[in-house]
Write a protein that holds these residues in place. Structure first.
Motif, PDB file in Angstrom:
ATOM      1  N   ILE A   1       0.815  -1.214   0.000  1.00 56.35           N
ATOM      2  CA  ILE A   1       0.000   0.000   0.000  1.00 56.35           C
ATOM      3  C   ILE A   1       0.853   1.271   0.000  1.00 56.35           C
ATOM      4  O   ILE A   1       0.559   2.225  -0.740  1.00 56.35           O
ATOM      5  CB  ILE A   1      -0.987  -0.009   1.188  1.00 56.35           C
ATOM      6  CG1 ILE A   1      -2.093  -1.036   0.918  1.00 56.35           C
ATOM      7  CG2 ILE A   1      -1.585   1.375   1.410  1.00 56.35           C
ATOM      8  CD1 ILE A   1      -3.117  -1.139   2.043  1.00 56.35           C
ATOM      9  N   PRO A   2       1.928   1.358   0.803  1.00 52.80           N
ATOM     10  CA  PRO A   2       2.757   2.584   0.754  1.00 52.80           C
ATOM     11  C   PRO A   2       3.338   2.853  -0.629  1.00 52.80           C
ATOM     12  O   PRO A   2       3.434   4.009  -1.051  1.00 52.80           O
ATOM     13  CB  PRO A   2       3.867   2.292   1.773  1.00 52.80           C
ATOM     14  CG  PRO A   2       3.274   1.310   2.712  1.00 52.80           C
ATOM     15  CD  PRO A   2       2.388   0.442   1.865  1.00 52.80           C
ATOM     16  N   VAL A   3       3.718   1.785  -1.352  1.00 56.69           N
ATOM     17  CA  VAL A   3       4.261   1.961  -2.702  1.00 56.69           C
ATOM     18  C   VAL A   3       3.185   2.480  -3.638  1.00 56.69           C
ATOM     19  O   VAL A   3       3.402   3.415  -4.422  1.00 56.69           O
ATOM     20  CB  VAL A   3       4.823   0.631  -3.234  1.00 56.69           C
ATOM     21  CG1 VAL A   3       5.309   0.794  -4.665  1.00 56.69           C
ATOM     22  CG2 VAL A   3       5.963   0.149  -2.345  1.00 56.69           C
ATOM     23  N   ALA A   4       1.980   1.883  -3.561  1.00 50.73           N
ATOM     24  CA  ALA A   4       0.869   2.318  -4.416  1.00 50.73           C
ATOM     25  C   ALA A   4       0.486   3.762  -4.121  1.00 50.73           C
ATOM     26  O   ALA A   4       0.227   4.556  -5.041  1.00 50.73           O
ATOM     27  CB  ALA A   4      -0.325   1.390  -4.216  1.00 50.73           C
ATOM     28  N   ALA A   5       0.461   4.118  -2.842  1.00 51.33           N
ATOM     29  CA  ALA A   5       0.102   5.490  -2.461  1.00 51.33           C
ATOM     30  C   ALA A   5       1.142   6.488  -2.965  1.00 51.33           C
ATOM     31  O   ALA A   5       0.793   7.587  -3.449  1.00 51.33           O
ATOM     32  CB  ALA A   5      -0.037   5.586  -0.946  1.00 51.33           C
TER      33      ALA A   5
END
Length: 249
Positions: free
Chosen positions: A237-241
């Motif tokens: 999720i942090p990468v996608a965000a």
């Protein structure tokens, strides 16, 4: 006239050659260890049959020397992980059988992290610069993308049981991942799987008595695999965000 360095060595020799040898030495030691293991068939000890045959002696040793047994177990696990020897899963089973689920998992995670870090550092020291020089711009692009979310990517790779442990040790070394990031993601990422197999090992007493074999496919059961995959998705999720914010800006 050919010039020499201050110590009288010709350029490209002496210190440069010694530096190369020093860089390659850890990797050479690991490769030599792998050769010795298979030459003397030492990997035969990493099996359910070996654990079953030696369970009484091992149990007695743990009861008499718990701390020493734990240190020996962690050291053996680190060595197996560093040499990328197949069969580490049986060590995790053994850890659960000998020390219980929680302690067995903790010792397994510690040993696996130490061994993984050793091969990571050896590959990072010996081969990463050479690979970057030979691979071309595609590796640099991959390296840049991986560095943006190295912890998240590594955590994902550790959580998903489909990725070979030895491969995930090497790829980050070639992509310039920082050692601290590698160690932390490895330690956290292998906890769920270690707990699963240590819990299986904790119940091996009844399996031994029945003359059966443990179900090693347990981690692929939906009730176990789906929560682990859910954690793996959360890790990304942090990468996608970050990518979403980059697109908007």
């Amino acid at each position: 006239m050919q010039t020499t360095g201050a110590a009288g060595h010709e350029p490209g020799t002496g210190t440069g050659r010694a530096g190369l040898v020093k860089r390659l030495l850890p990797l050479a030691a690991i490769l030599a260890g792998i050769a010795l293991v298979f030459a003397f068939d030492l990997d035969r000890w990493l099996s359910f049959d070996a654990l079953a045959a030696n369970r009484q002696a091992l149990t007695a040793f743990v009861e008499a020397n718990h701390l020493l047994a734990a240190l020996c177990f962690i050291g053996a696990y680190a060595l197996v992980a560093a040499l990328s020897i197949p069969g580490a899963i049986f060590l995790t089973l053994g850890g659960g059988f000998l020390f219980g689920t929680w302690a067995g998992a903790a010792y397994s995670v510690t040993g696996a992290t130490l061994g993984a870090t050793a091969i990571f550092l050896a590959a990072r020291t010996a081969l990463s610069d050479l690979l970057r020089a030979k691979a071309g711009p595609w590796l640099h692009r991959l390296e840049a993308g991986f560095r943006d979310g190295a912890f998240s990517y590594l955590l994902f790779l550790r959580l998903v049981p489909a990725f070979p442990f030895w491969l995930v040790n090497l790829v980050p070394a070639f992509l310039g991942v920082k050692p601290g990031t590698f160690v932390l993601a490895t330690f956290i990422g292998i906890i769920p799987g270690s707990l699963v197999y240590a819990s299986v090992g904790n119940g091996l007493g009844s399996v031994f008595e029945a003359g059966g074999t443990p179900d090693l496919s347990i981690i692929f059961r939906a009730e176990i695999l789906l929560p682990i995959l859910g954690l793996a998705v959360l890790a990304l999720i942090p990468v996608a965000a970050k990518r979403l914010r980059a697109r908007k800006s």
